[in-house]
Design a protein around this motif. Sequence first.
Motif, PDB file in Angstrom:
ATOM      1  N   ARG A  47       0.806  -1.216   0.000  1.00 49.80           N
ATOM      2  CA  ARG A  47       0.000   0.000   0.000  1.00 49.80           C
ATOM      3  C   ARG A  47       0.845   1.273   0.000  1.00 49.80           C
ATOM      4  N   ASN A  48       1.956   1.254   0.732  1.00 48.12           N
ATOM      5  CA  ASN A  48       2.757   2.468   0.882  1.00 48.12           C
ATOM      6  C   ASN A  48       3.966   2.516  -0.049  1.00 48.12           C
ATOM      7  N   ASP A  49       4.030   1.606  -1.013  1.00 47.01           N
ATOM      8  CA  ASP A  49       5.120   1.634  -1.988  1.00 47.01           C
ATOM      9  C   ASP A  49       4.991   2.854  -2.900  1.00 47.01           C
ATOM     10  N   ASP A  50       6.050   3.125  -3.637  1.00 48.88           N
ATOM     11  CA  ASP A  50       6.077   4.247  -4.570  1.00 48.88           C
ATOM     12  C   ASP A  50       4.878   4.167  -5.520  1.00 48.88           C
ATOM     13  N   GLN A  51       4.190   5.294  -5.683  1.00 43.34           N
ATOM     14  CA  GLN A  51       3.009   5.336  -6.540  1.00 43.34           C
ATOM     15  C   GLN A  51       3.309   4.936  -7.985  1.00 43.34           C
ATOM     16  N   LYS A  52       4.562   5.120  -8.403  1.00 42.63           N
ATOM     17  CA  LYS A  52       4.916   4.807  -9.788  1.00 42.63           C
ATOM     18  C   LYS A  52       4.793   3.320 -10.102  1.00 42.63           C
ATOM     19  N   VAL A 185      -4.257   5.967  -7.658  1.00 42.27           N
ATOM     20  CA  VAL A 185      -2.923   6.572  -7.680  1.00 42.27           C
ATOM     21  C   VAL A 185      -2.144   6.101  -6.468  1.00 42.27           C
ATOM     22  N   SER A 186      -2.849   5.982  -5.339  1.00 38.72           N
ATOM     23  CA  SER A 186      -2.231   5.498  -4.105  1.00 38.72           C
ATOM     24  C   SER A 186      -3.259   4.727  -3.298  1.00 38.72           C
ATOM     25  N   SER A 188      -2.501   3.953  -0.136  1.00 38.60           N
ATOM     26  CA  SER A 188      -2.099   4.215   1.249  1.00 38.60           C
ATOM     27  C   SER A 188      -3.327   4.488   2.103  1.00 38.60           C
ATOM     28  N   HIS A 191      -3.538   8.171   2.932  1.00 32.59           N
ATOM     29  CA  HIS A 191      -3.804   9.156   1.879  1.00 32.59           C
ATOM     30  C   HIS A 191      -4.133   8.444   0.571  1.00 32.59           C
ATOM     31  N   ARG A 192      -5.344   7.897   0.505  1.00 29.84           N
ATOM     32  CA  ARG A 192      -5.767   7.225  -0.727  1.00 29.84           C
ATOM     33  C   ARG A 192      -6.091   8.272  -1.797  1.00 29.84           C
TER      34      ARG A 192
END
Length: 215
Positions: A47-52, A185-186, A188, A191-192
């Motif tokens: 979940r918290n990995d780089d958005q790319k 996009v995320s 997380s 911060h989704r």
Amino acid sequence: MATLLLRLAAPLQAWGSGSKFNIRNTEREPTKSGVVGMIAAAMGIQRNDDQKLLEPICSLKFGVRVDREGTLLKDFHMVHEYKNGKVKDSHLTERYYLSDAVFLAAFESDSREYLESIVKALNNPVYPLFLGRRSCPPTLPVVIGISDEPLIESLRTAEPLTKNYKSRRIVYEADSGTVVQDVPVSFSQLHRIHEYRFKKEEMLTAEEHDPMAEL
């Protein structure tokens, strides 16, 4: 051009798109965000990995064929808030599910090699697969295969996943149509972020058998 075909079937599925607070809804068919999340879990993306890391999956064109609509169910869950090891507060939540639904999901790509890497991940997932919620594991097989046809043609012509159907819906990503906030996009939890896309819908009607046609 190639299209990855996935079978999404289970006793229960839940594809929420705008759930808030104590009500957790479900859409009538799988969301792009939900299926991308399943693929990301299979690939080991956290979940918290780089958005790319999500961008290559999200860039794929997405569509769904509804082979069996399923039945909408409502369940109740009691959620407790704890403080210092004691229950501080409790909330009764409503959670909606689709029961016995069957879907054909598809992702289109210019790279067959990339779709094959998704197949490999889904067949050997890093994290468990689920259909929208952790309480909804899929029945097997999930992967049907890779078609050489474009997305819409693949959804129209692929073998039905159920019998005795009269009509089926196709919902697919398009350049115009209904706007939905369904591109992750995320993931997380802090911060989704979801962006927008367009979708369109069409109906497929089964050809009725004429018993006199061969006489």
